[in-house]
Design an enzyme around this catalytic site. Structure first.
Site, PDB file in Angstrom:
ATOM      1  N   GLY A  56      14.026 -35.943  -1.197  1.00  0.00           N
ATOM      2  CA  GLY A  56      15.205 -36.582  -1.763  1.00  0.00           C
ATOM      3  C   GLY A  56      16.293 -36.951  -0.785  1.00  0.00           C
ATOM      4  O   GLY A  56      17.021 -37.925  -0.995  1.00  0.00           O
ATOM      5  N   ASP A 111      19.944 -33.347  -0.387  1.00  0.00           N
ATOM      6  CA  ASP A 111      20.397 -34.312  -1.380  1.00  0.00           C
ATOM      7  C   ASP A 111      21.382 -33.703  -2.377  1.00  0.00           C
ATOM      8  O   ASP A 111      22.510 -34.162  -2.500  1.00  0.00           O
ATOM      9  CB  ASP A 111      19.212 -34.973  -2.100  1.00  0.00           C
ATOM     10  N   ASP A 114      22.839 -27.355  -6.043  1.00  0.00           N
ATOM     11  CA  ASP A 114      23.126 -26.761  -7.349  1.00  0.00           C
ATOM     12  C   ASP A 114      23.715 -25.375  -7.106  1.00  0.00           C
ATOM     13  O   ASP A 114      24.910 -25.227  -6.999  1.00  0.00           O
ATOM     14  CB  ASP A 114      21.851 -26.661  -8.196  1.00  0.00           C
ATOM     15  N   LYS A 142      26.871 -30.340  -7.010  1.00  0.00           N
ATOM     16  CA  LYS A 142      27.005 -30.270  -8.462  1.00  0.00           C
ATOM     17  C   LYS A 142      27.968 -29.158  -8.863  1.00  0.00           C
ATOM     18  O   LYS A 142      27.918 -28.056  -8.321  1.00  0.00           O
ATOM     19  CB  LYS A 142      25.651 -30.013  -9.123  1.00  0.00           C
ATOM     20  N   PHE A 163      21.764 -34.625 -14.555  1.00  0.00           N
ATOM     21  CA  PHE A 163      20.557 -34.967 -13.825  1.00  0.00           C
ATOM     22  C   PHE A 163      20.686 -36.399 -13.322  1.00  0.00           C
ATOM     23  O   PHE A 163      20.848 -37.329 -14.113  1.00  0.00           O
ATOM     24  CB  PHE A 163      19.300 -34.813 -14.690  1.00  0.00           C
ATOM     25  N   VAL A 164      20.651 -36.565 -11.997  1.00  0.00           N
ATOM     26  CA  VAL A 164      20.886 -37.877 -11.393  1.00  0.00           C
ATOM     27  C   VAL A 164      19.663 -38.346 -10.618  1.00  0.00           C
ATOM     28  O   VAL A 164      18.854 -37.542 -10.156  1.00  0.00           O
ATOM     29  CB  VAL A 164      22.132 -37.851 -10.470  1.00  0.00           C
ATOM     30  N   ASP A 170      14.922 -38.308  -7.480  1.00  0.00           N
ATOM     31  CA  ASP A 170      13.876 -38.799  -8.371  1.00  0.00           C
ATOM     32  C   ASP A 170      13.826 -38.052  -9.682  1.00  0.00           C
ATOM     33  O   ASP A 170      14.402 -36.974  -9.841  1.00  0.00           O
ATOM     34  CB  ASP A 170      12.519 -38.668  -7.684  1.00  0.00           C
ATOM     35  N   ARG A 176      13.560 -43.248  -6.826  1.00  0.00           N
ATOM     36  CA  ARG A 176      14.084 -42.927  -5.494  1.00  0.00           C
ATOM     37  C   ARG A 176      14.650 -44.151  -4.774  1.00  0.00           C
ATOM     38  O   ARG A 176      15.532 -44.026  -3.942  1.00  0.00           O
ATOM     39  CB  ARG A 176      12.986 -42.325  -4.608  1.00  0.00           C
TER      40      ARG A 176
END
Length: 187
Positions: A56, A111, A114, A142, A163-164, A170, A176
């Site tokens: 990612g 990327d 969390d 996040k 959720f992005v 992805d 992506r």
């Protein structure tokens, strides 16, 4: 334009989704350039090794390394702690580093942060390998409440716990290649 719905069609599965643009391509480009200047100033003339956490972070790491005006090495490291949209709580290493990290200044590029579980594990392992220093830069931090494991040194954007996808991120290996970051909403 951020916040604008963008239709997205997945032709393989014939599923149509609405994508809410969260961060535009222009916003990403501007922030990456800013981060490059900050990182360049921090490391001054010290040789740097950028380690991209695959898959990612690949577009972010590629753009970021072009924005860093320093001698640098680049490597990638494939790890995963997610299946679909859920963390498994286990870090799976899918490939090894090719370059040595001993006595090197390491910048981990990821990327999405969390809880910080993945970065904590990698920082621990790299520290045990004898790095000169280790810092982290994440594209997205996040807002999931308290970070349980680690806070990043540099952050591209703070976002809500959604959720992005896009710009390397992805959903089951799709989306992506979008030039922006969006929130995927299934119809």
């Amino acid at each position: 334009m951020p916040g604008s719905p963008v239709p997205s069609t997945n032709l393989k599965k014939k599923v149509c989704c609405k994508m809410q643009v969260l961060i535009s391509a222009e916003q990403i480009k501007q922030r990456v350039e800013e981060l490059g200047k900050i990182i360049t100033a921090h490391y001054k003339d010290q040789p740097l090794t950028i380690v991209c956490l695959m898959n990612g972070a690949m577009p972010f790491a590629a753009d970021l390394m072009r924005a860093v005006d320093l001698p640098l090495w680049y490597d990638s490291f494939a790890v995963s702690s997610y299946v679909n949209t859920r963390s498994t709580g286990e870090l799976k290493v899918r490939s090894a580093l090719k370059l040595p990290v001993k006595d090197r200044h390491i910048l981990l590029v990821d990327d999405v942060l969390d809880t910080g579980f993945t970065l904590k594990c990698i920082i621990r392992d790299f520290t045990n390998m004898g790095t000169a220093s280790i810092k982290s830069c994440v594209l997205l931090n996040k807002n999931v409440g308290d970070k349980l494991f680690v806070d990043p040194d540099w952050v591209g954007f703070e976002i809500a716990d959604e959720f992005v996808v896009g710009y390397g991120l992805d959903y089951n290996e799709e989306y992506r290649n979008l030039p922006y970051i969006g929130v995927l909403n299934k119809d």
